[in-house]
Design an enzyme around this catalytic site. Sequence first.
Site, PDB file in Angstrom:
ATOM      1  N   LEU A 140       0.875  -0.959   0.038  1.00  0.00           N
ATOM      2  CA  LEU A 140      -0.156   0.010  -0.182  1.00  0.00           C
ATOM      3  C   LEU A 140       0.954   1.271  -0.021  1.00  0.00           C
ATOM      4  O   LEU A 140       2.024   1.414   0.559  1.00  0.00           O
ATOM      5  CB  LEU A 140      -0.718  -0.063   1.316  1.00  0.00           C
ATOM      6  CG  LEU A 140      -0.601  -0.120   2.671  1.00  0.00           C
ATOM      7  CD1 LEU A 140      -0.325   1.309   3.009  1.00  0.00           C
ATOM      8  CD2 LEU A 140      -1.706  -0.626   3.590  1.00  0.00           C
ATOM      9  N   CYS A 170       8.964  -2.622  -2.650  1.00  0.00           N
ATOM     10  CA  CYS A 170       8.768  -1.700  -1.706  1.00  0.00           C
ATOM     11  C   CYS A 170      10.228  -1.353  -0.701  1.00  0.00           C
ATOM     12  O   CYS A 170      10.110  -0.891   0.199  1.00  0.00           O
ATOM     13  CB  CYS A 170       7.841  -2.392  -0.456  1.00  0.00           C
ATOM     14  SG  CYS A 170       6.192  -2.755  -1.051  1.00  0.00           S
TER      15      CYS A 170
END
Length: 217
Positions: A140, A170
Amino acid sequence: MTELRELIVRDLGRQPYEPVWRAMQRFTDARDGSTADELWLVEHEPVFTQGQAGKAEHVLGAGAIPVVQIDRGGQVTYHGPGQRVAYPLLDLRRLRLGARALVDGLEQAVIDTLTAWDIQAARQPGAPGVFVGPAKIMALGLRIRRGCSYHGLAFNIAMDLAPYAGINPCGFQGLAMTSVLDCGGPGTLAAVDAELVPRLAAQFGLAPRFQPFSGLP
């Protein structure tokens, strides 16, 4: 009993990344205190997106997949067919939510969704998202502007995970990635949406109502 505020849910189908990103910005800039919160569901064409703090060295080899520098938090990630991307366009001030509560709610909705198929998932300290064992299943990244959120979560359902080898996902070197299908769950976005959407809405005290997608704002 207090009636829940409505969450308009729109399924955008499969879309290239940048037009949806720009539409989220326009929606956020144009909304006012009476604008309903929305949840956009989309499946993107293959793309790597690099967050505001993203470091170029985390893109190891993009090949033919475009890399788009965007305005969310976080590092680089991949979007592609077979991944459910969900964009919560929420008025956080009206909902009395802070950024941490928003992140926690998104993560918890995915963790709860996975329990529908007996998949045990969890958070990992210092790494936003959701993991099944050591492998990441949901990433996210968010942006909050004028007290409202856009961008959102990327939930791997049934997709080719090979493009992740072209990045440090990420920002983590060697991070393993997985998907709902690989963990024994269903392989369709529709099956996941049926479990995910009500849980996302419930996390923020909202009542989901699907509306047809009639084009980007």
